[in-house]
Motif scaffolding. Structure first.
Motif, PDB file in Angstrom:
ATOM      1  N   GLY A 137      64.680  97.451  87.430  1.00  0.00           N
ATOM      2  CA  GLY A 137      63.333  97.741  87.536  1.00  0.00           C
ATOM      3  C   GLY A 137      62.535  97.628  86.318  1.00  0.00           C
ATOM      4  O   GLY A 137      61.274  98.210  86.219  1.00  0.00           O
ATOM      5  N   PHE A 138      62.940  96.466  85.479  1.00  0.00           N
ATOM      6  CA  PHE A 138      61.934  96.222  84.464  1.00  0.00           C
ATOM      7  C   PHE A 138      60.572  95.876  84.783  1.00  0.00           C
ATOM      8  O   PHE A 138      59.528  96.920  84.219  1.00  0.00           O
ATOM      9  N   SER A 139      60.129  94.936  85.242  1.00  0.00           N
ATOM     10  CA  SER A 139      58.883  94.538  85.834  1.00  0.00           C
ATOM     11  C   SER A 139      58.067  95.750  86.653  1.00  0.00           C
ATOM     12  O   SER A 139      56.900  96.079  86.310  1.00  0.00           O
ATOM     13  N   SER A 140      58.770  96.413  87.682  1.00  0.00           N
ATOM     14  CA  SER A 140      58.103  97.491  88.361  1.00  0.00           C
ATOM     15  C   SER A 140      57.604  98.693  87.682  1.00  0.00           C
ATOM     16  O   SER A 140      56.944  99.288  87.927  1.00  0.00           O
ATOM     17  N   SER A 141      58.739  99.004  86.841  1.00  0.00           N
ATOM     18  CA  SER A 141      58.544 100.201  85.839  1.00  0.00           C
ATOM     19  C   SER A 141      57.421 100.027  84.927  1.00  0.00           C
ATOM     20  O   SER A 141      56.612 101.086  84.798  1.00  0.00           O
ATOM     21  N   LEU A 142      57.224  99.002  84.495  1.00  0.00           N
ATOM     22  CA  LEU A 142      56.038  98.717  83.543  1.00  0.00           C
ATOM     23  C   LEU A 142      54.577  98.678  84.189  1.00  0.00           C
ATOM     24  O   LEU A 142      53.847  99.374  84.038  1.00  0.00           O
ATOM     25  N   ILE A 143      54.738  97.993  85.524  1.00  0.00           N
ATOM     26  CA  ILE A 143      53.594  98.106  86.365  1.00  0.00           C
ATOM     27  C   ILE A 143      53.285  99.574  86.898  1.00  0.00           C
ATOM     28  O   ILE A 143      52.090  99.925  86.715  1.00  0.00           O
ATOM     29  N   LYS A 144      54.204 100.245  87.306  1.00  0.00           N
ATOM     30  CA  LYS A 144      54.128 101.641  87.738  1.00  0.00           C
ATOM     31  C   LYS A 144      53.285 102.508  86.360  1.00  0.00           C
ATOM     32  O   LYS A 144      52.538 103.384  86.409  1.00  0.00           O
ATOM     33  N   GLY A 145      53.952 102.289  85.167  1.00  0.00           N
ATOM     34  CA  GLY A 145      53.556 102.755  84.013  1.00  0.00           C
ATOM     35  C   GLY A 145      51.902 102.620  83.808  1.00  0.00           C
ATOM     36  O   GLY A 145      51.400 103.648  83.513  1.00  0.00           O
ATOM     37  N   ILE A 146      51.724 101.438  83.900  1.00  0.00           N
ATOM     38  CA  ILE A 146      50.295 101.118  83.709  1.00  0.00           C
ATOM     39  C   ILE A 146      49.467 101.657  84.488  1.00  0.00           C
ATOM     40  O   ILE A 146      48.220 102.205  84.236  1.00  0.00           O
ATOM     41  N   LYS A 147      49.753 101.688  85.888  1.00  0.00           N
ATOM     42  CA  LYS A 147      49.005 102.483  86.928  1.00  0.00           C
ATOM     43  C   LYS A 147      48.901 103.719  86.789  1.00  0.00           C
ATOM     44  O   LYS A 147      47.770 104.416  86.911  1.00  0.00           O
ATOM     45  N   THR A 148      49.910 104.239  86.257  1.00  0.00           N
ATOM     46  CA  THR A 148      49.816 105.982  86.175  1.00  0.00           C
ATOM     47  C   THR A 148      48.809 106.181  84.916  1.00  0.00           C
ATOM     48  O   THR A 148      48.160 107.069  85.187  1.00  0.00           O
ATOM     49  N   SER A 149      48.782 105.393  83.886  1.00  0.00           N
ATOM     50  CA  SER A 149      47.976 105.586  82.946  1.00  0.00           C
ATOM     51  C   SER A 149      46.533 105.512  83.377  1.00  0.00           C
ATOM     52  O   SER A 149      45.543 106.318  82.938  1.00  0.00           O
TER      53      SER A 149
END
Length: 258
Positions: free
Chosen positions: A240-252
């Motif tokens: 989940g490397f890319s998906s976790s980064l994308i989720k983190g950005i959207k959560t911020s």
């Protein structure tokens, strides 16, 4: 140009140090209630004060790098002294309309979102402004180009710019930390692992900036059939490397928008 930075926290201090190092003919003043925390700036020829209005009358540009909850009281404090002066705001979540309501209809305003890499001439400073202040904004753009890049964006994207360009610094550093930890696990001492991981990220970013191509094109250059790079990339994606980064950005971003 005389620049007056209100808010000598990490961002304000980084901008001041960047201007001192990379912008010619710039006189910088930084204010903070506790000046003991920014005494080091004086060694670079930067003036400091605990008074937000200290010599503000001579300022050509005022930069606000205070917290959102401080914005209204700070603007109220300086308002009698800033008529006609350009104000550049790095206050997260505060729109031009909100700023205009606090400063008055004719106050030249520009929104900026730098990051702390300004200190090293490597900030990605997103800038937005109302077209009626395009002339004043050009001076701000040129100034921030001395400490990195300064793309002009639509104001509706400023919150997103905060996440991608400012919070993004922490995300990139977290990757470097993880890479360093892996380096230790596979045999390097901590300092060597950190040096290799940091330089590798710097090199990857430099290639993208210089060649202006999609990251996958550069990834293809270092992934050979049945090689060690592609199996490592695939394992990261499985986890989940890319998906976790994308989720983190959207959560911020959701946090900023409240």
């Amino acid at each position: 140009m005389n620049v007056h930075i209100i808010g000598g926290g990490n961002l304000g201090a980084a901008i001041a140090l960047g201007f001192s190092a990379y912008a010619k003919g710039i006189n910088v003043t930084v204010t903070r209630r506790n000046t003991g925390l920014i005494k080091n700036l004086e060694q670079k020829g930067i003036r400091i004060s605990s008074d937000n209005t200290f010599d503000i009358a001579s300022a050509d540009l005022i930069i606000l790098t205070v917290k959102p909850y401080q914005a209204e009281s700070v603007i109220r404090e300086i308002l009698p002294h800033i008529a006609g002066k350009t104000v550049a705001s790095a206050i997260s979540g505060m729109t031009l309309e909100m700023l205009q309501s606090l400063t008055g209809a004719e106050q030249p305003l520009v929104r900026i979102m730098p990051n702390i890499a300004a200190q090293f001439g490597a900030s990605a400073t997103c800038i937005a402004f109302d077209e009626k202040y395009a002339t004043q904004a050009q001076d701000v753009i040129m100034l921030f180009k001395t400490v990195g890049t300064a793309p002009v964006i639509d104001e509706k994207l400023m919150d997103a710019a905060t996440v991608l360009g400012a919070c993004g610094t922490a995300y990139a550093l977290r990757y470097i930390r993880a890479s360093m930890q892996a380096g230790i696990e596979i045999g390097f001492d901590s300092q060597t692992a950190l040096a290799i991981a940091s330089q590798t990220v710097k090199g990857a970013a430099q290639m993208l900036l210089e060649e202006n191509v999609h990251p996958e094109q550069l990834i293809d250059r270092v992934t050979t059939p049945q090689g060690c790079t592609i199996v490592g990339l695939n394992e990261m994606e499985h986890e989940g490397f890319s998906s976790s980064l994308i989720k983190g950005i959207k959560t911020s971003l959701q946090k900023i928008k409240g």
